[in-house]
Design an enzyme around this catalytic site. Structure first.
Site, PDB file in Angstrom:
ATOM      1  N   SER A 168      16.295  24.943 -30.391  1.00 48.85           N
ATOM      2  CA  SER A 168      17.074  24.964 -31.629  1.00 48.85           C
ATOM      3  C   SER A 168      17.956  26.220 -31.671  1.00 48.85           C
ATOM      4  CB  SER A 168      16.145  24.846 -32.840  1.00 48.85           C
ATOM      5  OG  SER A 168      16.871  24.538 -34.005  1.00 48.85           O
ATOM      6  N   LEU A 169      17.669  27.192 -32.561  1.00 44.91           N
ATOM      7  CA  LEU A 169      18.519  28.379 -32.599  1.00 44.91           C
ATOM      8  C   LEU A 169      18.502  29.098 -31.258  1.00 44.91           C
ATOM      9  CD1 LEU A 169      17.695  31.679 -32.973  1.00 44.91           C
ATOM     10  CD2 LEU A 169      16.256  30.680 -34.715  1.00 44.91           C
ATOM     11  N   HIS A 187      16.710  19.426 -38.505  1.00 48.75           N
ATOM     12  CA  HIS A 187      16.972  18.377 -37.502  1.00 48.75           C
ATOM     13  C   HIS A 187      16.807  16.978 -38.092  1.00 48.75           C
ATOM     14  CE1 HIS A 187      17.508  21.348 -34.414  1.00 48.75           C
ATOM     15  NE2 HIS A 187      16.397  21.935 -34.809  1.00 48.75           N
ATOM     16  N   ARG A 204      24.818  30.288 -39.340  1.00 48.90           N
ATOM     17  CA  ARG A 204      24.067  29.036 -39.206  1.00 48.90           C
ATOM     18  C   ARG A 204      22.827  29.057 -40.090  1.00 48.90           C
ATOM     19  NH1 ARG A 204      19.701  27.225 -35.828  1.00 48.90           N
ATOM     20  NH2 ARG A 204      19.933  25.098 -35.011  1.00 48.90           N
ATOM     21  N   GLN A 232      23.469  19.259 -33.031  1.00 50.72           N
ATOM     22  CA  GLN A 232      22.077  19.716 -32.956  1.00 50.72           C
ATOM     23  C   GLN A 232      21.437  19.902 -34.335  1.00 50.72           C
ATOM     24  OE1 GLN A 232      20.440  23.375 -33.177  1.00 50.72           O
ATOM     25  NE2 GLN A 232      20.370  23.755 -30.967  1.00 50.72           N
ATOM     26  N   GLN A 291      13.219  29.058 -34.289  1.00 47.20           N
ATOM     27  CA  GLN A 291      12.731  29.447 -35.604  1.00 47.20           C
ATOM     28  C   GLN A 291      11.275  29.050 -35.769  1.00 47.20           C
ATOM     29  OE1 GLN A 291      15.389  28.494 -38.779  1.00 47.20           O
ATOM     30  NE2 GLN A 291      14.044  29.254 -40.373  1.00 47.20           N
TER      31      GLN A 291
END
Length: 309
Positions: A93-94, A198, A118, A247, A11
């Site tokens: 991440s994603l 995060h 998500r 995560q 992202q």
């Protein structure tokens, strides 16, 4: 023989127009965009291609949008280079979901749907909390951890030498940035994000994501997929689920992940998806490896040419 790893964007890489020229020049790519629209039940393609930017940057659209464009780049590269071979994947991440999908751990439809959810869950967590993030430039990890401990924030991304990201409550970010500069950071830049990704402020998204992942049929990946949480290859399906839930509130150990792959003999890295952030990180991590990327027609052709040599 060189070992190749595929890297998938996270992202923040989103940009209006992403994927458009690939879809215009490849019927196969256009079919993936149409398939995504049918899977989600709304026109994600037009948001990627035409915006408006305010819609694309919403977490619930940005995350599936980046997943889709990254997947399209992966598929069109396979079409352009039929003998494409890769021995590992990783994603920021994603992007970890895209990496798992590329390795066969879930189907395209499953990956796209869970990433959309998500994004929604994280957007809800952002709305329920007041949080932010900042990039800390030119300060090492130890000093940045001191900043986090003193300011009451957390280390969210360990991207590459000299570029770390902190995350926490909004009111703590300016003092944390000032403290980082006082400790020698060249810059401490607040990021334009919806919340404190995060970090513990995202915890409300975790049980929702866990419930969503329970409906996904995960399979053992065909190649190693490096987990953000551990900077090591994912294990079986149950462990994959657990790591993906962790995560959400855990730091992204990207530099460590890339160093692991280099230590395993990987010499070629192909970034797939919008932007070149991961390529930039790798140049700071290791200057000897080959770095390629596919985000549009020009980079597709350049990468295909490089792979033919």
């Amino acid at each position: 023989m060189s070992k190749t790893a595929l890297l998938f964007a996270g992202q923040g890489a989103q940009v209006v127009g992403m994927g458009k020229d690939l879809a215009e020049h490849s019927a196969t790519t256009k079919a993936w965009f149409d398939r995504a629209n049918a899977t989600l039940g709304y026109d994600l393609t037009s948001i990627c291609f035409s915006g408006p930017e305010v819609e694309l940057t919403k977490t619930e659209h940005a995350q599936p949008g980046i997943f889709l464009v990254s997947w399209a780049a992966f598929e069109v590269l396979k079409e352009r280079v039929p003998l494409l071979s890769f021995q590992a994947t990783a994603g920021l991440s994603l992007g970890e979901f895209t990496a798992l999908t590329a390795a066969g751990a879930m189907t395209f439809e499953e990956g796209l749907k869970v990433v959309r959810q998500r994004g929604r869950f994280m957007q809800e967590a952002c709305a329920a909390t007041q949080g932010g993030m900042a990039a800390i430039i030119g300060l090492d990890e130890a000093a940045t951890r001191e900043v986090c401990a003193e300011a009451g924030v957390v280390l969210a991304n360990l991207n590459c030498p000299g570029q770390l990201v902190i995350s926490g409550a909004t009111e703590k970010m300016a003092p944390a940035c000032a403290l980082a500069k006082a400790k020698g950071a060249m810059r401490a830049l607040p990021l334009t994000v919806a919340g404190a990704y995060h970090s513990p402020l995202m915890a409300s998204a975790q049980p929702k994501l866990e419930a969503e992942l329970a409906h996904v049929t995960l399979r053992p990946p065909a190649v190693p997929v490096i987990a953000n949480v551990t900077a090591q290859p994912h294990e079986g399906p149950a462990a994959i689920r657990a790591r993906l839930v962790e995560q959400v509130t855990s730091p992204v150990r990207w530099e460590e992940s890339m160093r692991y792959l280099v230590a395993q003999g990987f010499t070629r890295f192909i970034e797939l998806g919008p932007g070149r952030a991961l390529s930039g990180f790798m140049k700071r991590i290791n200057k000897t490896v080959q770095i390629l990327n596919v985000e549009d027609l020009a980079t597709l052709e350049a990468t295909a040419k490089a792979l033919a040599n």
